[in-house]
Design an enzyme around this catalytic site. Structure first.
Site, PDB file in Angstrom:
ATOM      1  N   CYS A  71       1.862   2.596  12.844  1.00 24.10           N
ATOM      2  CA  CYS A  71       2.973   3.443  12.409  1.00 24.10           C
ATOM      3  C   CYS A  71       3.231   4.554  13.407  1.00 24.10           C
ATOM      4  CB  CYS A  71       2.659   4.050  11.059  1.00 24.10           C
ATOM      5  SG  CYS A  71       1.652   2.981  10.056  1.00 24.10           S
ATOM      6  N   GLN A 128      -7.738  -0.107   3.435  1.00 18.81           N
ATOM      7  CA  GLN A 128      -8.628  -0.665   4.461  1.00 18.81           C
ATOM      8  C   GLN A 128      -9.964  -1.138   3.892  1.00 18.81           C
ATOM      9  OE1 GLN A 128      -8.122  -1.352   7.728  1.00 18.81           O
ATOM     10  NE2 GLN A 128      -6.027  -0.601   7.683  1.00 18.81           N
ATOM     11  N   SER A 153      -3.558  -3.358  -0.655  1.00 18.31           N
ATOM     12  CA  SER A 153      -2.451  -4.130  -0.095  1.00 18.31           C
ATOM     13  C   SER A 153      -2.909  -5.535   0.271  1.00 18.31           C
ATOM     14  CB  SER A 153      -1.939  -3.399   1.146  1.00 18.31           C
ATOM     15  OG  SER A 153      -0.917  -4.144   1.762  1.00 18.31           O
ATOM     16  N   GLY A 154      -2.035  -6.516   0.080  1.00 17.52           N
ATOM     17  CA  GLY A 154      -2.393  -7.908   0.339  1.00 17.52           C
ATOM     18  C   GLY A 154      -2.603  -8.245   1.804  1.00 17.52           C
ATOM     19  N   HIS A 155      -1.719  -7.722   2.665  1.00 16.25           N
ATOM     20  CA  HIS A 155      -1.725  -8.217   4.045  1.00 16.25           C
ATOM     21  C   HIS A 155      -2.858  -7.666   4.895  1.00 16.25           C
ATOM     22  CE1 HIS A 155       0.175  -4.841   6.456  1.00 16.25           C
ATOM     23  NE2 HIS A 155       0.463  -4.431   5.246  1.00 16.25           N
ATOM     24  N   GLY A 176       0.808  -1.215   0.000  1.00 14.78           N
ATOM     25  CA  GLY A 176       0.000   0.000   0.000  1.00 14.78           C
ATOM     26  C   GLY A 176       0.842   1.266   0.000  1.00 14.78           C
ATOM     27  N   ASN A 181      -8.131   4.075   8.557  1.00 13.02           N
ATOM     28  CA  ASN A 181      -7.559   2.923   9.252  1.00 13.02           C
ATOM     29  C   ASN A 181      -7.670   3.013  10.771  1.00 13.02           C
ATOM     30  OD1 ASN A 181      -5.643   4.991   8.222  1.00 13.02           O
ATOM     31  ND2 ASN A 181      -4.259   4.041   9.692  1.00 13.02           N
TER      32      ASN A 181
HETATM   33  C1  LIG Z   1      -1.714  -0.389   6.062  1.00 14.08           C
HETATM   34  C2  LIG Z   1      -2.086   0.820   5.292  1.00 14.08           C
HETATM   35  C3  LIG Z   1      -1.231   1.352   4.310  1.00 14.08           C
HETATM   36  C4  LIG Z   1       0.134   0.774   4.058  1.00 14.08           C
HETATM   37  O1  LIG Z   1       0.076  -0.465   3.409  1.00 14.08           O
HETATM   38  P1  LIG Z   1       1.376  -1.410   3.434  1.00 14.08           P
HETATM   39  O2  LIG Z   1       1.004  -2.536   2.523  1.00 14.08           O
HETATM   40  O3  LIG Z   1       1.581  -1.834   4.843  1.00 14.08           O
HETATM   41  O4  LIG Z   1       2.507  -0.599   2.892  1.00 14.08           O
HETATM   42  C5  LIG Z   1      -1.646   2.456   3.612  1.00 14.08           C
HETATM   43  N1  LIG Z   1      -2.850   3.017   3.835  1.00 14.08           N
HETATM   44  C6  LIG Z   1      -3.704   2.532   4.744  1.00 14.08           C
HETATM   45  C7  LIG Z   1      -5.031   3.180   4.929  1.00 14.08           C
HETATM   46  C8  LIG Z   1      -3.345   1.428   5.513  1.00 14.08           C
HETATM   47  O5  LIG Z   1      -4.191   0.963   6.435  1.00 14.08           O
END
Ligand SMILES: *Cc1c(COP(=O)(O)O)cnc(C)c1O
Length: 394
Positions: A326, A180, A200-202, A72, A152
């Site tokens: 973060c 999210q 994002s995958g995770h 992400g 988030n």
């Molecule tokens: C987790 C998150 C990201 C970052 O994604 P990563 O794959 O961990 O780099 C960016 N934006 C939002 C809203 C997130 O929750």
């Protein structure tokens, strides 16, 4: 290990076993480089293409509009920086919100240092951006609007369709950080007039270190990572084949199970929220009650300090967060909670719990009891609370 109640799914999620299973053969059996010419590598290439199609279909996009990235954060950086550079001749003004993830906010600060002008929109007490403020912020030199799909920290879902319409009407590009929201709520890039979207995958039970940026056909974009000609010459680097395969599988599962998951999570979330609201005095629920991610709860407990609460919850095997992963570790209260108007001292007492459909009601009961006990204990040690109670008695 002692019992673990994992309620930090906005930080990351468990990779589903089906996802891991889908990935495994691409480590040990089909490890060819998708760019090679022989038939063996064609297997990896085909797997990458299949994931791309699954993902594109889930958004109503075309497969060649999906560009795989390392997550992400990279997608957000790419969307903002490449658009700023590609459209700098048209203008240098970008509109975003005060509650974005740091992957967007810090990229905006980077662009400010390079001569771009950024407007950070306010949000209301629920965390929604105000559409009339957005309209007023638009200038002839505005090239991009970037507003997250869902927050988030407090789970608020933004009025994306309305923002998309405003952007389209003014012929301004619209990017949304949907990290999210993707896989959790239905998204259609045409219906919402989205030009770029990060995911994002995770965050959706897929692997870490894989994401994508959707870029609508016709949007001028530059490559962000320079090197080989992968991803239609826009994102260099040998494809993360296993990650891409896992991401595709995670999306397939998320889409198929979305309705059921939303129902289960909402039910548990409401139960947890209502019990805590009723049983722990001086508690606030942050974020929208209506337009909200199904798995997000965000409390603010007056007179206590969120970090102490987290540590004591951890001792009971409960994983939660204050602010976002973060920012935890820093003593500044969350920029999101300040933006919705919480005073510093209340923002400090925040707790975010983000559920998964596998959580149970028994776990929620255990969590409620733990919160009640810990909050009472922390308050009993708080001079602020003592003071407040004394004055109330008068
Ligand atoms: C987790 C998150 C990201 C970052 O994604 P990563 O794959 O961990 O780099 C960016 N934006 C939002 C809203 C997130 O929750």
């Amino acid at each position: 290990m002692k019992q673990l109640i994992y309620l930090d799914n906005a930080a990351t999620t468990k990779t589903r076993p089906e996802v891991v299973e889908a990935m495994l053969p691409y480590f040990t059996e089909y490890y060819g480089n998708p760019s090679s010419v022989y038939e063996f590598s064609g297997i990896s290439k085909k797997a990458v293409q299949e994931s791309r199609e699954i993902i594109a279909n889930s958004l109503g996009a075309k497969a060649n509009e999906i560009y795989f990235t390392a997550g992400g954060s990279e997608s957000d950086n790419w969307a903002l920086i490449a658009t700023a550079e590609a459209y700098a001749e048209k203008g240098k003004h970008i509109i975003t919100s005060k509650i974005e993830h740091h992957a967007v906010l810090h990229t905006c600060e980077y662009l400010e240092k390079r001569g771009f002008d950024i407007t950070y929109l306010n949000v209301d007490e629920n965390g929604s951006i105000k559409l009339d403020e957005l309209k007023k912020a638009i200038r002839p030199d505005t090239i991009l609007i970037s507003v997250m799909f869902a927050n988030n920290e407090i789970g608020t879902i933004e009025p994306i369709k309305e923002i998309g319409e405003i952007a389209k009407e003014h012929k301004i590009l619209f990017h949304t950080d949907a990290v999210q929201a993707f896989g959790h709520v239905p998204i259609n890039v045409d219906e919402y007039h989205i030009d770029m979207l990060s995911a994002s995958g995770h965050k959706i039970n897929g692997p870490k270190g894989i994401g994508f940026l959707y870029i609508r056909t016709g949007v001028k974009s530059r490559s962000f990572i320079h090197g080989g000609g992968q991803e239609r010459k826009r994102r260099a680097g040998t494809e993360n084949v296993t990650g891409i395969v896992g991401f595709g599988k995670a999306v397939e599962l998320a889409v198929a199970g979305m309705e059921e998951r939303t129902r289960k999570e909402t039910e548990l979330r409401e139960y947890l929220m209502e019990r805590v609201r009723k049983e722990v005095p001086y508690t606030r629920i942050n974020g929208s009650r209506k337009s909200r991610l199904s798995n997000n709860v965000n409390f603010a407990f007056q007179f206590i300090e969120g970090e102490s609460l987290l540590i004591m919850l951890d001792m009971k095997g409960i994983c939660g967060s204050s602010g976002s992963a973060c920012t935890s570790g820093s003593l500044d209260p969350s920029h999101v909670l300040l933006a919705i108007g919480l005073p510093h001292e209340i923002a400090h007492g925040s707790l975010r719990l983000t559920l998964d459909e596998e959580n149970t009601r028994e776990e929620m009961d255990y969590v409620v009891e733990a919160i009640k006990e810990i909050v009472a204990k922390l308050r009993s040690m708080s001079p602020l609370y003592e003071d407040y109670i004394k004055h109330q008695g008068n």
